[in-house]
Design a protein around this motif. Structure first.
Motif, PDB file in Angstrom:
ATOM      1  N   ALA A 131       0.860  -1.177   0.000  1.00  0.00           N
ATOM      2  CA  ALA A 131       0.000   0.000   0.000  1.00  0.00           C
ATOM      3  C   ALA A 131       0.901   1.234   0.000  1.00  0.00           C
ATOM      4  O   ALA A 131       2.107   1.129   0.274  1.00  0.00           O
ATOM      5  CB  ALA A 131      -0.907  -0.009   1.232  1.00  0.00           C
ATOM      6  N   PRO A 132       0.359   2.417  -0.295  1.00  0.00           N
ATOM      7  CA  PRO A 132       1.200   3.618  -0.370  1.00  0.00           C
ATOM      8  C   PRO A 132       2.011   3.902   0.882  1.00  0.00           C
ATOM      9  O   PRO A 132       3.093   4.495   0.794  1.00  0.00           O
ATOM     10  CB  PRO A 132       0.184   4.729  -0.653  1.00  0.00           C
ATOM     11  N   GLU A 133       1.530   3.471   2.057  1.00  0.00           N
ATOM     12  CA  GLU A 133       2.284   3.736   3.278  1.00  0.00           C
ATOM     13  C   GLU A 133       3.456   2.776   3.466  1.00  0.00           C
ATOM     14  O   GLU A 133       4.332   3.017   4.310  1.00  0.00           O
ATOM     15  CB  GLU A 133       1.378   3.659   4.508  1.00  0.00           C
ATOM     16  N   LEU A 145       6.466   2.801  -4.809  1.00  0.00           N
ATOM     17  CA  LEU A 145       6.354   1.942  -5.977  1.00  0.00           C
ATOM     18  C   LEU A 145       5.464   2.608  -7.032  1.00  0.00           C
ATOM     19  O   LEU A 145       4.775   3.588  -6.759  1.00  0.00           O
ATOM     20  CB  LEU A 145       5.741   0.589  -5.589  1.00  0.00           C
ATOM     21  N   GLY A 146       5.478   2.048  -8.243  1.00  0.00           N
ATOM     22  CA  GLY A 146       4.478   2.391  -9.242  1.00  0.00           C
ATOM     23  C   GLY A 146       4.673   3.708  -9.958  1.00  0.00           C
ATOM     24  O   GLY A 146       3.724   4.219 -10.554  1.00  0.00           O
ATOM     25  N   GLN A 147       5.879   4.298  -9.887  1.00  0.00           N
ATOM     26  CA  GLN A 147       6.162   5.490 -10.684  1.00  0.00           C
ATOM     27  C   GLN A 147       5.409   6.719 -10.197  1.00  0.00           C
ATOM     28  O   GLN A 147       5.415   7.751 -10.863  1.00  0.00           O
ATOM     29  CB  GLN A 147       5.803   5.188 -12.154  1.00  0.00           C
ATOM     30  N   ARG A 148       4.767   6.644  -9.044  1.00  0.00           N
ATOM     31  CA  ARG A 148       3.880   7.735  -8.669  1.00  0.00           C
ATOM     32  C   ARG A 148       4.608   8.998  -8.228  1.00  0.00           C
ATOM     33  O   ARG A 148       4.002  10.071  -8.190  1.00  0.00           O
ATOM     34  CB  ARG A 148       2.901   7.281  -7.580  1.00  0.00           C
ATOM     35  N   TYR A 178       9.324   5.520   5.074  1.00  0.00           N
ATOM     36  CA  TYR A 178       8.259   4.518   5.100  1.00  0.00           C
ATOM     37  C   TYR A 178       8.400   3.600   6.316  1.00  0.00           C
ATOM     38  O   TYR A 178       8.663   2.403   6.180  1.00  0.00           O
ATOM     39  CB  TYR A 178       8.285   3.695   3.806  1.00  0.00           C
ATOM     40  N   PRO A 179       8.207   4.122   7.517  1.00  0.00           N
ATOM     41  CA  PRO A 179       8.361   3.280   8.712  1.00  0.00           C
ATOM     42  C   PRO A 179       7.389   2.107   8.732  1.00  0.00           C
ATOM     43  O   PRO A 179       7.700   1.056   9.303  1.00  0.00           O
ATOM     44  CB  PRO A 179       8.115   4.250   9.875  1.00  0.00           C
ATOM     45  N   ALA A 180       6.219   2.255   8.094  1.00  0.00           N
ATOM     46  CA  ALA A 180       5.242   1.162   8.074  1.00  0.00           C
ATOM     47  C   ALA A 180       5.716  -0.005   7.220  1.00  0.00           C
ATOM     48  O   ALA A 180       5.154  -1.101   7.302  1.00  0.00           O
ATOM     49  CB  ALA A 180       3.895   1.664   7.567  1.00  0.00           C
TER      50      ALA A 180
END
Length: 449
Positions: free
Chosen positions: A337-339, A343-346, A356-358
């Motif tokens: 997930a985003p957190e 990823l994904g070129q965003r 990204y600690p999560a």
């Protein structure tokens, strides 16, 4: 003893109809990205921006050709649409440097072709049984084609980085910033763990089978090496001193006049870089990117460390000491997930380390997925019990040689094309790819975290 659970993968719990919907969504997301990457003037589409890469129009038609071969003809048993172009878009038949001279489909014809292939693929997905044949079990063939398209999307993103001129790609927002200070390194206990997978439905053949591997205790960097740390290596004369380099690495550096990561330039006020047409000061807190294996190895020697082996990298990423189990991802078994990861070129760039600690592993290692592909010291070899599937040319023909393994994906890798077990490989001279690294060191006798 470490184990790999077969009941933690969400695909296993889906009904046949939900599995079809999942596969359709993955294919759609890949195609939306392919369209965005090729939404340029026809002149840009057919131009070869670097001898290292194909024209974008070749990649797009190749995506369609592979989809036709596997989903339309094989899985669907349908009549061939364009058997006349099979050879032109066979990646093994023509070197990238030679592809502009081939009778390629033009931009309009290419777009029409991939659209027609996709329409047939969706019809086949709705009707083909997803059981009774290994190629279609758990919608594997559709996952394989999704991953193939996403891999070529990342290749096309690298082509965009190599092109000259004003930016044509734009990110809607920057990545998050670091959330706080982190320790420099993490202790990874020695012992056995499960490497690879036999349970991941869409895993590719070189990730299989799951097998037990034992590693000695070691320390690994908490995050990838940053641009700021790498600049210290540069500014100390690291590129001018052969003692840090392997014999092959120094010869390559000298022959090609390499003096910094690709796309970096020294200005009066420090290091600058070109990123998708934008000229900007090198951000000290981001992972360094566009370095070869030779450069990563030299930095590690200068820092008094080494590159991790592939097995060490995977243990740091997947091993949960509380359960003894190898997770699908560092953060657990759920999909990215985003957190969790960049990823994904965003964002069109790596995020600052610690952002990204999560997404940290149970041992406390950060950003193992996304941001930059990480060089390891290991060559590309099959796992014990490897069996080529569904074709030898995906992995088997590449084993051995001078390839080095990269792990973890980059900001240009889609979530569908990365796992804790995913293996990438390339020649140690490669710099146009989104490659970085982190360092490791042996644990000294009696040393604890």
């Amino acid at each position: 003893m470490s184990v790999e659970s077969t009941d933690t993968n969400p695909l296993r719990a889906l009904s046949p109809q939900d599995l079809r919907a999942h596969a359709a969504e993955a294919l759609t997301r890949a195609r939306e990205r392919s369209v965005a990457l090729t939404d340029v003037d026809d002149e840009e589409l057919v131009r070869q921006h670097s001898k290292l890469m194909s024209p974008l129009v070749w990649d797009l038609a190749h995506i369609g050709s592979q989809e036709e071969l596997w989903l339309v003809r094989d899985v669907g048993g349908r009549e061939a649409l364009r058997p006349d172009i099979d050879d032109i878009y066979d990646a093994f038949q023509h070197a990238r440097a030679d592809r502009p001279e081939l009778p390629l489909l033009g931009p309009a014809e290419t777009r029409r072709y991939v659209r027609e292939v996709r329409e047939k693929s969706f019809d086949i997905l709705e009707n083909v049984p997803l059981q009774g044949r290994r190629l279609t079990e758990d919608a594997f063939a559709f996952g394989m084609i999704t991953q193939h398209e996403q891999q070529h999307d990342e290749t096309m993103l690298a082509t965009h980085q190599l092109r000259k001129g004003d930016p044509v790609l734009h990110a809607p927002a920057p990545p998050p910033s670091r959330s706080g200070r982190l320790p420099a390194e993490v202790f990874v206990p020695g012992g056995a763990f499960t490497m690879g997978t036999s349970a991941e439905p869409w895993a590719l053949d070189n990730e299989r089978p799951a097998h037990e591997v034992t590693v000695e205790a070691f320390f690994i960097d908490t995050t990838p090496v940053t641009c700021g740390a790498y600049a210290e290596f540069l500014d100390s004369g690291g590129y001018e001193d052969p003692k840090w380099w392997s014999e092959r690495g120094w010869a390559y550096r000298s022959e090609h006049g390499i003096h910094a990561p690709r796309f970096w330039k020294r200005e009066q006020d420090g290091w600058w870089r070109t990123r998708f047409g934008v000229y900007e000061k090198v951000p000290a807190a981001e992972p360094v990117v566009h370095v070869s294996f030779h450069e990563a190895e030299a930095y590690a020697a200068w820092a008094g460390r080494r590159l991790p082996t592939e097995a060490e990298w995977e243990k740091a990423a997947r091993f949960d000491p509380a359960t003894g189990r190898s997770r699908r991802f560092p953060w657990g078994d759920e999909e990215p997930a985003p957190e969790h990861a960049n990823l994904g070129q965003r964002h069109l760039r790596p995020a600052e380390v610690g952002a990204y600690p999560a997404g940290a592993s149970p041992l406390g290692v950060h950003q193992l997925i996304g941001d930059v592909w990480e060089w390891t010291s290991s060559g590309f070899e099959p796992y014990p019990g490897f069996a080529a599937f569904p074709y030898k040319e995906y992995s088997d023909v590449f084993f051995g040689g001078d390839y080095r393994i990269l792990r973890g994906g980059s900001f240009g890798t889609d979530a569908a094309a990365i796992r804790g077990t995913f293996r990438n490989w390339d020649h140690p001279i490669r710099r146009q790819i989104f490659s970085g690294f982190r360092c490791a060191r042996d644990a000294r006798p009696g040393e604890v975290a």
